[in-house]
Write a protein that holds these residues in place. Structure first.
Motif, PDB file in Angstrom:
ATOM      1  N   VAL A 261      61.796  72.851  54.238  1.00 48.02           N
ATOM      2  CA  VAL A 261      62.941  73.525  52.943  1.00 48.02           C
ATOM      3  C   VAL A 261      64.087  72.564  53.137  1.00 48.02           C
ATOM      4  O   VAL A 261      64.484  72.237  52.001  1.00 48.02           O
ATOM      5  N   ALA A 262      64.745  72.259  54.212  1.00 53.49           N
ATOM      6  CA  ALA A 262      66.028  71.449  54.444  1.00 53.49           C
ATOM      7  C   ALA A 262      65.723  70.213  54.017  1.00 53.49           C
ATOM      8  O   ALA A 262      66.665  69.675  53.158  1.00 53.49           O
ATOM      9  N   VAL A 263      64.617  69.537  54.097  1.00 55.48           N
ATOM     10  CA  VAL A 263      64.255  68.065  53.758  1.00 55.48           C
ATOM     11  C   VAL A 263      64.040  68.173  52.409  1.00 55.48           C
ATOM     12  O   VAL A 263      64.499  67.231  51.385  1.00 55.48           O
ATOM     13  N   SER A 264      63.194  69.210  51.953  1.00 51.55           N
ATOM     14  CA  SER A 264      62.843  69.295  50.282  1.00 51.55           C
ATOM     15  C   SER A 264      64.338  69.186  49.545  1.00 51.55           C
ATOM     16  O   SER A 264      64.273  68.849  48.567  1.00 51.55           O
ATOM     17  N   ALA A 265      64.937  70.276  49.956  1.00 52.90           N
ATOM     18  CA  ALA A 265      66.360  70.281  49.257  1.00 52.90           C
ATOM     19  C   ALA A 265      67.236  69.365  49.071  1.00 52.90           C
ATOM     20  O   ALA A 265      67.991  69.009  48.194  1.00 52.90           O
ATOM     21  N   ALA A 266      67.277  68.536  50.252  1.00 57.90           N
ATOM     22  CA  ALA A 266      68.151  67.378  50.271  1.00 57.90           C
ATOM     23  C   ALA A 266      67.575  66.257  49.751  1.00 57.90           C
ATOM     24  O   ALA A 266      68.134  65.523  49.031  1.00 57.90           O
ATOM     25  N   ARG A 267      66.210  66.216  49.665  1.00 55.02           N
ATOM     26  CA  ARG A 267      65.445  65.112  48.612  1.00 55.02           C
ATOM     27  C   ARG A 267      65.958  65.258  47.069  1.00 55.02           C
ATOM     28  O   ARG A 267      66.153  64.416  46.305  1.00 55.02           O
ATOM     29  N   ALA A 268      65.872  66.611  46.777  1.00 55.99           N
ATOM     30  CA  ALA A 268      66.262  67.017  45.315  1.00 55.99           C
ATOM     31  C   ALA A 268      67.646  66.450  45.020  1.00 55.99           C
ATOM     32  O   ALA A 268      68.030  66.004  43.964  1.00 55.99           O
ATOM     33  N   VAL A 269      68.780  66.836  46.035  1.00 57.85           N
ATOM     34  CA  VAL A 269      70.037  66.311  45.779  1.00 57.85           C
ATOM     35  C   VAL A 269      70.155  65.019  45.756  1.00 57.85           C
ATOM     36  O   VAL A 269      70.896  64.297  44.969  1.00 57.85           O
ATOM     37  N   VAL A 270      69.501  64.213  46.572  1.00 56.27           N
ATOM     38  CA  VAL A 270      69.320  62.559  46.360  1.00 56.27           C
ATOM     39  C   VAL A 270      68.926  62.183  45.125  1.00 56.27           C
ATOM     40  O   VAL A 270      69.386  61.187  44.660  1.00 56.27           O
ATOM     41  N   ASP A 271      67.662  62.791  44.785  1.00 57.32           N
ATOM     42  CA  ASP A 271      67.276  62.402  43.417  1.00 57.32           C
ATOM     43  C   ASP A 271      68.143  62.400  42.238  1.00 57.32           C
ATOM     44  O   ASP A 271      68.517  61.811  41.561  1.00 57.32           O
ATOM     45  N   ASP A 272      69.133  63.643  42.164  1.00 58.06           N
ATOM     46  CA  ASP A 272      69.971  63.902  41.453  1.00 58.06           C
ATOM     47  C   ASP A 272      71.060  62.949  41.344  1.00 58.06           C
ATOM     48  O   ASP A 272      71.666  62.291  40.316  1.00 58.06           O
ATOM     49  N   ALA A 273      71.534  62.477  42.470  1.00 51.29           N
ATOM     50  CA  ALA A 273      72.418  61.459  42.757  1.00 51.29           C
ATOM     51  C   ALA A 273      72.191  60.081  42.304  1.00 51.29           C
ATOM     52  O   ALA A 273      72.866  59.533  41.457  1.00 51.29           O
ATOM     53  N   ILE A 274      70.667  59.740  42.650  1.00 53.81           N
ATOM     54  CA  ILE A 274      70.419  58.340  41.978  1.00 53.81           C
ATOM     55  C   ILE A 274      70.369  58.485  40.511  1.00 53.81           C
ATOM     56  O   ILE A 274      70.716  57.573  39.925  1.00 53.81           O
ATOM     57  N   ALA A 275      69.924  59.592  40.019  1.00 54.27           N
ATOM     58  CA  ALA A 275      69.933  59.544  38.617  1.00 54.27           C
ATOM     59  C   ALA A 275      71.239  59.712  37.713  1.00 54.27           C
ATOM     60  O   ALA A 275      71.274  58.882  36.866  1.00 54.27           O
ATOM     61  N   GLU A 276      72.140  60.199  38.400  1.00 56.67           N
ATOM     62  CA  GLU A 276      73.622  60.325  37.744  1.00 56.67           C
ATOM     63  C   GLU A 276      74.720  60.023  38.978  1.00 56.67           C
ATOM     64  O   GLU A 276      75.216  60.971  39.396  1.00 56.67           O
ATOM     65  N   PRO A 277      74.816  58.686  39.204  1.00 56.40           N
ATOM     66  CA  PRO A 277      75.754  58.415  40.486  1.00 56.40           C
ATOM     67  C   PRO A 277      77.110  58.778  40.165  1.00 56.40           C
ATOM     68  O   PRO A 277      77.488  58.587  38.946  1.00 56.40           O
ATOM     69  N   SER A 278      77.929  59.438  41.140  1.00 54.98           N
ATOM     70  CA  SER A 278      79.274  59.771  40.994  1.00 54.98           C
ATOM     71  C   SER A 278      79.855  59.948  42.279  1.00 54.98           C
ATOM     72  O   SER A 278      79.178  60.144  43.253  1.00 54.98           O
ATOM     73  N   ALA A 279      81.182  60.117  42.271  1.00 53.11           N
ATOM     74  CA  ALA A 279      81.943  60.461  43.550  1.00 53.11           C
ATOM     75  C   ALA A 279      81.281  61.815  44.284  1.00 53.11           C
ATOM     76  O   ALA A 279      80.879  62.023  45.313  1.00 53.11           O
ATOM     77  N   THR A 280      81.196  62.630  43.351  1.00 53.35           N
ATOM     78  CA  THR A 280      80.861  64.299  43.727  1.00 53.35           C
ATOM     79  C   THR A 280      79.250  64.129  44.066  1.00 53.35           C
ATOM     80  O   THR A 280      78.866  64.684  45.190  1.00 53.35           O
ATOM     81  N   SER A 281      78.253  63.565  43.431  1.00 52.32           N
ATOM     82  CA  SER A 281      76.737  63.551  43.717  1.00 52.32           C
ATOM     83  C   SER A 281      76.577  62.759  44.927  1.00 52.32           C
ATOM     84  O   SER A 281      75.723  63.077  45.831  1.00 52.32           O
TER      85      SER A 281
ATOM     86  N   ALA B 261      78.838  62.145  47.409  1.00 55.01           N
ATOM     87  CA  ALA B 261      79.358  63.124  48.672  1.00 55.01           C
ATOM     88  C   ALA B 261      78.414  64.119  49.177  1.00 55.01           C
ATOM     89  O   ALA B 261      78.352  64.305  50.259  1.00 55.01           O
ATOM     90  N   LEU B 262      77.822  64.754  48.061  1.00 50.84           N
ATOM     91  CA  LEU B 262      76.980  66.008  48.087  1.00 50.84           C
ATOM     92  C   LEU B 262      75.536  65.420  48.997  1.00 50.84           C
ATOM     93  O   LEU B 262      75.177  66.092  49.837  1.00 50.84           O
ATOM     94  N   ALA B 263      75.074  64.414  48.441  1.00 49.78           N
ATOM     95  CA  ALA B 263      74.027  63.902  49.166  1.00 49.78           C
ATOM     96  C   ALA B 263      74.241  63.217  50.617  1.00 49.78           C
ATOM     97  O   ALA B 263      73.303  63.615  51.324  1.00 49.78           O
ATOM     98  N   ARG B 264      75.443  62.961  50.865  1.00 51.95           N
ATOM     99  CA  ARG B 264      75.820  62.510  52.139  1.00 51.95           C
ATOM    100  C   ARG B 264      75.801  63.591  53.079  1.00 51.95           C
ATOM    101  O   ARG B 264      75.192  63.545  54.140  1.00 51.95           O
ATOM    102  N   VAL B 265      76.495  64.852  52.719  1.00 49.01           N
ATOM    103  CA  VAL B 265      76.620  65.859  53.376  1.00 49.01           C
ATOM    104  C   VAL B 265      75.248  66.586  53.834  1.00 49.01           C
ATOM    105  O   VAL B 265      74.873  66.864  54.942  1.00 49.01           O
ATOM    106  N   VAL B 266      74.399  66.877  52.780  1.00 46.31           N
ATOM    107  CA  VAL B 266      73.207  67.518  52.647  1.00 46.31           C
ATOM    108  C   VAL B 266      72.338  66.667  53.556  1.00 46.31           C
ATOM    109  O   VAL B 266      71.483  67.106  54.406  1.00 46.31           O
ATOM    110  N   THR B 267      71.970  65.309  53.424  1.00 46.95           N
ATOM    111  CA  THR B 267      71.058  64.723  54.084  1.00 46.95           C
ATOM    112  C   THR B 267      71.396  64.416  55.528  1.00 46.95           C
ATOM    113  O   THR B 267      70.444  64.541  56.363  1.00 46.95           O
TER     114      THR B 267
END
Length: 315
Positions: A232-252, A254-260
């Motif tokens: 579950v932890a890895v799957s959730a992190a993957r979803a966050v990374v996918d969102d960051a790739i789709a819409e790169p921003s400072a917030t997305s 940072a969130l991707a780095r923390v979660v992964t």
């Protein structure tokens, strides 16, 4: 061919190369080599996959791809902890492309894999830093090409990722930084997801074969729950990374780095526990995943720094 189909083909091609040329023994040989990576495999990645050309526009000698294409390759390389100069080279390309008139010659050299790139973020060290040919520095606002510099290797916990200290002796301005640190965070997060996924797979397989009390330890209910939590932890992190790739921003980013970082560190720690004493032996790949997890979490800023950035966004 649709974009997703192209990326699936890209993923399959890289996975096949990694499977053929980067088993555990090959990774160890590569990381202990003079340059810290398998030069023959790097050449194959550049020639057959165009790995170093993905984010460079076609008119500048590249493949005209997107950030997500580079992320796919880094994720596949991350699964086997393959040492390559791709991350630093891609970031250097993105930095050079921020110039009003990009250096076409430098970009072509990087895209072909003939030159190695590195970006320095505030500190004086960088991934690929000890072997870099083309270096860009950033203070978060402005990008600077380091036209003359000296390099030296830096001792690291993670032997699969070489770092180098770079000292500039001559520089030239490039232009405004479009958010290279955010791109770095997203690409590194994609690599972390790949490594965390493979580390979890290896652990699940081991629990199916390791027998205690007359049965595989993976059959015990408590361990099944632990495996499920990690999935579950890895799957959730993957979803966050996918969102960051789709819409790169400072917030997305940072969130991707923390979660992964949290997910990979959690998986690696559990992998050591569940593999038992063998996990900390040199022969085991698990100790390399453990070192990669902790080394990556410190790269491009500590998790606490990314958390503070996220707090600033919401407060």
């Amino acid at each position: 061919m649709a974009r997703n189909d192209e990326r699936d083909l890209l993923r399959q091609t890289v996975a096949a190369l990694v499977d053929k040329h980067a088993n555990g023994e090959a990774v160890r040989v590569a990381m202990e080599s003079e340059r810290g990576y398998d030069e023959a495999l790097w050449q194959l990645l550049c020639e057959q996959v165009g790995a170093a050309a993905l984010v460079v526009p076609e008119e500048l000698g590249g493949a005209g791809g997107e950030l997500g294409d580079a992320a796919v390759v880094l994720e596949e390389l991350g699964k086997a902890l393959v040492p390559t100069p791709l991350l630093g080279t891609t970031l250097a390309e993105l930095a050079l492309l921020a110039a009003p008139e990009p250096d076409a010659e430098a970009l072509e050299q990087l895209a072909e894999g003939g030159a190695i790139g590195a970006v320095v973020f505030g500190d004086d060290y960088a991934a690929n830093g000890d072997i870099a040919d083309i270096v860009v520095g950033t203070d978060g606002n402005q990008l600077t090409r380091w036209t003359e510099f000296t390099t030296e290797p830096v001792a690291t916990m993670d032997p699969t990722r070489r770092l180098g200290r770079i000292t500039p002796t001559a520089t030239a301005p490039i232009g405004v930084d479009p958010g290279i640190a955010d791109y770095a965070a997203i690409l590194l997060a994609a690599e972390q997801i790949g490594a965390a996924t493979r580390c979890l797979d290896l652990t699940v397989e081991y629990t199916k074969s390791r027998v205690q009390f007359g049965r595989p330890i993976g059959s015990f209910q408590a361990l099944k729950h632990r495996m499920a939590d990690l999935y579950v932890a890895v799957s959730a992190a993957r979803a966050v990374v996918d969102d960051a790739i789709a819409e790169p921003s400072a917030t997305s980013a940072a969130l991707a780095r923390v979660v992964t970082s949290e997910a990979f560190s959690k998986v690696a720690a559990e992998a050591v526990q569940l593999h038992g004493g063998i996990a900390i032996t040199w022969e085991s790949d698990i100790q390399l995943y453990f070192k990669r997890a902790h080394g990556s979490s410190q790269l491009f800023g500590l998790p606490a720094q990314h958390l503070r950035q996220l707090q600033a966004e919401v407060l």
